[in-house]
Design an enzyme around this catalytic site. Structure first.
Site, PDB file in Angstrom:
ATOM      1  N   TRP A 130       0.875  -1.182   0.000  1.00  0.00           N
ATOM      2  CA  TRP A 130       0.000   0.000   0.000  1.00  0.00           C
ATOM      3  C   TRP A 130       0.913   1.233   0.000  1.00  0.00           C
ATOM      4  O   TRP A 130       1.814   1.337   0.842  1.00  0.00           O
ATOM      5  CB  TRP A 130      -0.842  -0.061   1.274  1.00  0.00           C
ATOM      6  CG  TRP A 130      -1.856   1.016   1.462  1.00  0.00           C
ATOM      7  CD1 TRP A 130      -2.747   1.488   0.551  1.00  0.00           C
ATOM      8  CD2 TRP A 130      -2.104   1.739   2.679  1.00  0.00           C
ATOM      9  NE1 TRP A 130      -3.538   2.454   1.125  1.00  0.00           N
ATOM     10  CE2 TRP A 130      -3.159   2.620   2.425  1.00  0.00           C
ATOM     11  CE3 TRP A 130      -1.538   1.709   3.951  1.00  0.00           C
ATOM     12  CZ2 TRP A 130      -3.656   3.483   3.392  1.00  0.00           C
ATOM     13  CZ3 TRP A 130      -2.033   2.555   4.921  1.00  0.00           C
ATOM     14  CH2 TRP A 130      -3.087   3.429   4.640  1.00  0.00           C
ATOM     15  N   ASP A 211      -0.737  -5.548   9.497  1.00  0.00           N
ATOM     16  CA  ASP A 211      -1.722  -4.558   9.037  1.00  0.00           C
ATOM     17  C   ASP A 211      -2.974  -5.333   8.614  1.00  0.00           C
ATOM     18  O   ASP A 211      -3.051  -5.860   7.504  1.00  0.00           O
ATOM     19  CB  ASP A 211      -1.150  -3.740   7.871  1.00  0.00           C
ATOM     20  CG  ASP A 211      -2.134  -2.662   7.423  1.00  0.00           C
ATOM     21  OD1 ASP A 211      -3.247  -2.588   7.996  1.00  0.00           O
ATOM     22  OD2 ASP A 211      -1.807  -1.901   6.493  1.00  0.00           O
ATOM     23  N   LYS A 246     -13.590  -0.876   6.818  1.00  0.00           N
ATOM     24  CA  LYS A 246     -14.095  -1.725   5.739  1.00  0.00           C
ATOM     25  C   LYS A 246     -15.147  -2.690   6.275  1.00  0.00           C
ATOM     26  O   LYS A 246     -16.244  -2.782   5.742  1.00  0.00           O
ATOM     27  CB  LYS A 246     -12.961  -2.523   5.100  1.00  0.00           C
ATOM     28  CG  LYS A 246     -11.639  -1.800   5.025  1.00  0.00           C
ATOM     29  CD  LYS A 246     -11.552  -0.826   3.890  1.00  0.00           C
ATOM     30  CE  LYS A 246     -10.225  -0.079   3.970  1.00  0.00           C
ATOM     31  NZ  LYS A 246      -9.958   0.775   2.870  1.00  0.00           N
TER      32      LYS A 246
END
Ligand code: LMR
Length: 396
Positions: A130, A211, A246
């Protein structure tokens, strides 16, 4: 006085949201930022969240500051969600959790914690990763390095190179991993491969930094946590950055957590004191609303069940879109095989499209994806699938 300040380019992901909003073409398709959309292209508030908010509206009696570490009930509920109720780190009270502003906030608190307590440690991330990962750690003054991860030809994890790469990392450095739904490739190691990676981290005394932003979007909440559990073995200390953006669709409430899992309960208090020092000098204490929603849902068995169902629905729709995309691309009869998209997990896949093709899709077809070819499968829908695949076929 500010005339010498240089203009920076837009953010590689969030900058695209601004570009999509500016695009007047009504048929535009947005496969850029990692947000879930339903088949009508909307990102609705979950029903369990609406019920929780209703209850909060009626019961909330004060807007006083939260403690530095965040809402106590929320912080108690996070470790069992990440690790399972019966995990020894949970039953032996070996977790220090602070509520953070989203998963990005958790990563930044982790970065500052590393800098304060392990000043010489470098952070190693996957290549690719990312794009915000290197920025967050560099902003905290932590050196950033990359380890081999992806085989772009076979479109899967390059396990041999990954293992080899990890074995070169100096002891005491931080190993940043995506425990499920790798961002940006969608390619995850198998359960057995995760075990090997955790063995290497334990042997080399690396600090795992997990993560975990997409729990529940791969195979399920507990299934996706398998890799996390591997790195929380007895004798290992690790840091878990988790997010409810999310899986609760609470994007704009910025609710996440950093959980330090230590190997001795006596370490919880000193670690917590360090985390609190980082938070206090950064944003003082976190906002309450998102954490109150999560705590309300997780504490009520029927709301919790409703959340499981809504999350399963999001996961299954993404899987459906993966199959539909692979099928529709094969119907377009290009030379390129897109069947790999079906076997990857989570919101993202690396499409293999080049920056030039990505640019052509944007300019000629109003289709937006990240420059490196990352697509957000959750942005696809039944109605847009055919035009999307025809446009991709046209630029190949
Ligand atoms: C993404 O990767 O698209 C998301 O995590 C959103 C973000 O902040 O970049």
């Amino acid at each position: 006085m500010f005339e010498a300040i240089p203009l920076l380019p837009p953010d590689p992901i969030l900058g695209l949201t601004e570009a999509v909003q500016r695009d007047p073409r009504p048929h535009k398709i947005n496969l850029s930022v990692g947000v879930y959309r339903d088949d009508r292209g909307q990102t609705p508030v979950l029903r369990c969240v609406k019920v929780a908010e209703q209850r909060l509206l009626e019961s909330e009696a004060t807007k006083l500051y939260l403690p530095i570490e965040g809402l106590p009930t929320f912080n108690r509920l996070v470790p069992p969600l990440l690790l399972g109720d019966s995990h020894p780190a949970v039953t032996e009270n070996r977790c220090a959790t602070v509520q953070t502003p989203g998963g990005t906030g958790a990563l930044r608190v982790a970065a500052d914690f590393v800098k304060r307590n392990f000043p010489r440690a470098q952070v190693w991330h996957s290549d690719p990763t990312w794009p915000n990962h290197p920025q967050i750690f560099s902003a905290a003054g932590v050196s950033v390095r990359a380890y081999a991860y992806y085989d772009a030809t076979r479109r899967e994890v390059d396990f041999a190179r990954l293992v080899d790469s990890l074995q070169q990392i100096p002891a005491g450095d931080v190993l940043l991993l995506h425990p499920s739904c790798h961002n940006p490739t969608g390619a995850d190691p198998t359960a057995e491969q995760w075990r090997t990676l955790a063995d290497i981290a334990a042997e080399r005394r690396l600090i795992p930094l997990l993560d975990f932003a997409y729990q529940g979007f791969g195979s399920g909440l507990a299934e996706d946590a398998e890799a996390v559990r591997q790195f929380c073995r007895p004798g290992m200390a690790s840091l878990i950055c988790s997010s409810f953006s999310k899986n609760f669709a609470l994007y704009n409430e910025r609710v996440g957590a950093l959980t330090a899992v230590v190997d001795d309960p006596a370490q919880v208090e000193p670690v917590m004191s360090q985390l609190k020092a980082v938070v206090r000098s950064s944003y003082s204490n976190p906002p309450a609303h998102g954490a109150q929603i999560v705590a309300t849902v997780l504490s009520d068995p029927s709301l919790r069940q409703q959340w499981y169902d809504e999350l399963r629905h999001m996961r299954e729709r993404i899987q459906l879109m993966r199959s539909a995309f692979a099928r529709t691309m094969s119907e377009c009869q290009t030379q390129r095989d897109f069947s790999f998209i079906q076997h990857q997990r989570g919101m993202f896949s690396f499409s293999g499209l080049t920056p030039v093709q990505v640019q052509q899709l944007r300019e000629q077809h109003a289709i937006y994806m990240v420059n490196n070819g990352r697509i957000n499968v959750a942005g696809m829908s039944g109605a847009t699938m055919a035009p999307l695949c025809q446009a991709i076929a046209a630029v190949l």
